[in-house]
Design an enzyme around this catalytic site. Sequence first.
Site, short mmCIF file in Angstrom:
data_model
loop_
_atom_site.label_atom_id
_atom_site.label_comp_id
_atom_site.label_asym_id
_atom_site.label_seq_id
_atom_site.Cartn_x
_atom_site.Cartn_y
_atom_site.Cartn_z
N HIS A 16 0.88 -1.17 0.00
CA HIS A 16 0.00 0.00 0.00
C HIS A 16 0.92 1.23 0.00
O HIS A 16 2.04 1.17 0.53
CB HIS A 16 -0.82 -0.05 1.30
CG HIS A 16 -1.86 0.99 1.45
ND1 HIS A 16 -1.59 2.29 1.81
CD2 HIS A 16 -3.21 0.92 1.32
CE1 HIS A 16 -2.72 2.97 1.91
NE2 HIS A 16 -3.71 2.17 1.60
N ASP B 84 3.18 -4.39 8.13
CA ASP B 84 1.92 -3.65 8.02
C ASP B 84 0.80 -4.67 8.14
O ASP B 84 0.53 -5.43 7.22
CB ASP B 84 1.91 -2.93 6.65
CG ASP B 84 0.55 -2.36 6.30
OD1 ASP B 84 -0.42 -2.60 7.04
OD2 ASP B 84 0.46 -1.67 5.27
N GLN C 49 -4.40 -5.41 7.11
CA GLN C 49 -5.39 -6.35 6.55
C GLN C 49 -5.28 -7.74 7.17
O GLN C 49 -6.00 -8.65 6.76
CB GLN C 49 -5.20 -6.46 5.02
CG GLN C 49 -5.39 -5.18 4.27
CD GLN C 49 -6.84 -4.69 4.27
OE1 GLN C 49 -7.77 -5.42 4.62
NE2 GLN C 49 -7.05 -3.43 3.90
N LYS D 124 -10.44 -1.05 10.62
CA LYS D 124 -10.58 -2.28 9.83
C LYS D 124 -10.87 -3.48 10.74
O LYS D 124 -10.98 -4.60 10.29
CB LYS D 124 -9.31 -2.53 9.02
CG LYS D 124 -9.04 -1.42 7.99
CD LYS D 124 -7.88 -1.76 7.11
CE LYS D 124 -7.29 -0.57 6.38
NZ LYS D 124 -8.11 -0.04 5.29
N CYS E 37 -4.96 2.36 -3.50
CA CYS E 37 -3.74 2.95 -2.91
C CYS E 37 -2.57 1.98 -3.05
O CYS E 37 -1.72 1.88 -2.16
CB CYS E 37 -3.94 3.31 -1.44
SG CYS E 37 -5.28 4.45 -1.17
N1 C6P Z 1 -6.36 0.30 3.03
C1 C6P Z 1 -8.20 -0.15 1.52
O1 C6P Z 1 -9.30 0.07 1.04
P1 C6P Z 1 -5.05 3.75 7.20
O2 C6P Z 1 -5.68 4.53 6.11
O3 C6P Z 1 -3.87 4.45 7.83
O4 C6P Z 1 -6.02 3.24 8.23
O5 C6P Z 1 -4.49 2.40 6.52
C2 C6P Z 1 -3.62 2.48 5.43
C3 C6P Z 1 -3.34 1.11 4.93
C4 C6P Z 1 -2.05 0.60 5.07
N2 C6P Z 1 -1.77 -0.65 4.71
C5 C6P Z 1 -2.69 -1.47 4.18
C6 C6P Z 1 -2.31 -2.88 3.82
C7 C6P Z 1 -4.01 -1.01 4.01
O6 C6P Z 1 -4.92 -1.82 3.49
C8 C6P Z 1 -4.33 0.32 4.37
C9 C6P Z 1 -5.70 0.87 4.10
C10 C6P Z 1 -7.71 0.69 2.67
O7 C6P Z 1 -7.48 -1.04 1.07
C11 C6P Z 1 -7.85 2.15 2.38
S1 C6P Z 1 -6.79 2.68 1.10
#
Ligand code: C6P
Length: 415
Positions: free
Chosen positions: A131, A208, A211, A234, A372
């Site tokens: 991401h 990270d 997910q 999430k 993203c």
């Molecule tokens: N992915 C998706 O629809 P934040 O926005 O900080 O809570 O998370 C960012 C982020 C970082 N790493 C991974 C693997 C992610 O999936 C995400 C967020 C969402 O896939 C929003 S782009």
Amino acid sequence: MLTETSRAPERSWEEIRRDFPILQQSINKHSLVYLDSAASSQIPQAVIDRIVWYHSAEHSNVHRGVHTLSQRATNAYEATREKVARHLNAAFSHECIFVRGTTEGINLVAHGYGRKHFKAGDEVIVSALEHHANIVPWQIVCDEVGAKLRVIPMNDAGELDMQAYEALLNERTRLVAVNHVSNALGTINPVAEIIRLAHEKGAVVLIDGAQAVPHMAVDVQALDADFYVFSGHKIYAPTGIGVLYAKTALLEQMQPYQGGGDMIASVSFEKTTYNALPYRFEAGTPSIASGVALGAALDYINAIGLERIARWEAELLAHATEALQGVPGVRLIGTARHKASVLSFELEGVHPHDVGTILDNQGVAIRAGHHCAQPVMNRLGVAATARASFAFYNNFDDIRALVAALYTVKEIFDA
Ligand code: C6P
């Protein structure tokens, strides 16, 4: 003490779905089918009730007041830290730093650790599956200090090339940053092996887990992760709260990321000394209600059981994969052997945004775009995908609705 016979009977998935008030509504005159939990999962009534209770009876600022409300707010907020530590099996709760989300957690490490420890000529490894939140912070710091960003390639299925990874590792590697589960494709990465190999070369590893944490049990000590980050929104909690787990020894070597209230021990114009862990990394008034709610969300999923959740979601993913493969013109994007509940796909001749819009007209919420993760799209030669992502509140009816809605898209475009 709970015995096998005194344990509460297992609640059905149907009953559990009813815990989510938002799912009980109609969208565009259709019952809502929510298949966008990888972006943000929905919030169960128990967590909503906890937020209401916090604002009704406990709200105040934390770590500051001597009065009763401030102590209640502090206790409620800090109770979540203990729950997070137990959930991740961290050795100490001070290793769990509250942040706004995964993005802020990674930026904290990039700035607090990377800026201090990376030098010109050093190397940082990310993967082709990341991401943007796990690419850009490292680019910024590498540019600043003259370090080099290197990338683990992936195959057409969306699996990392572990041989190439081993070849990239060397004595200049300072840090490896990879996701546990890809948000764009659902690939589950072999993070234990990635960490082991990096440690052999003396590099530290950031995982990270945005997910992963909603779908599987994570044990940071068993993984030997140096840093592990995730977002509350999430994992059935609200936005505005996330966690950075980091080993004590690393936190002690890090520069504070932001300065301000709560992160200091003493301040004068000549010299400031910093607070103890974890507060040193938590400047300013935090998102207290969301933090309290995160604790309630962890209680909620633990009452269901992560193993049971993982089994059900694996069934949903298998069923949806088969169902989508049966729709003429659908091409799955990301076919790794080990996947969590994400299904990215294309429908021949239809832009993913059009797929998303027509599905929404039928009450089916999916995400369409690059998620993203533009480098993932570029690698696979697509501009965007449609993405259905599953949580334990989904069921086979949702999958039937997705398939039916896709046939409607085809009818519209074939006409
Ligand atoms: N992915 C998706 O629809 P934040 O926005 O900080 O809570 O998370 C960012 C982020 C970082 N790493 C991974 C693997 C992610 O999936 C995400 C967020 C969402 O896939 C929003 S782009």
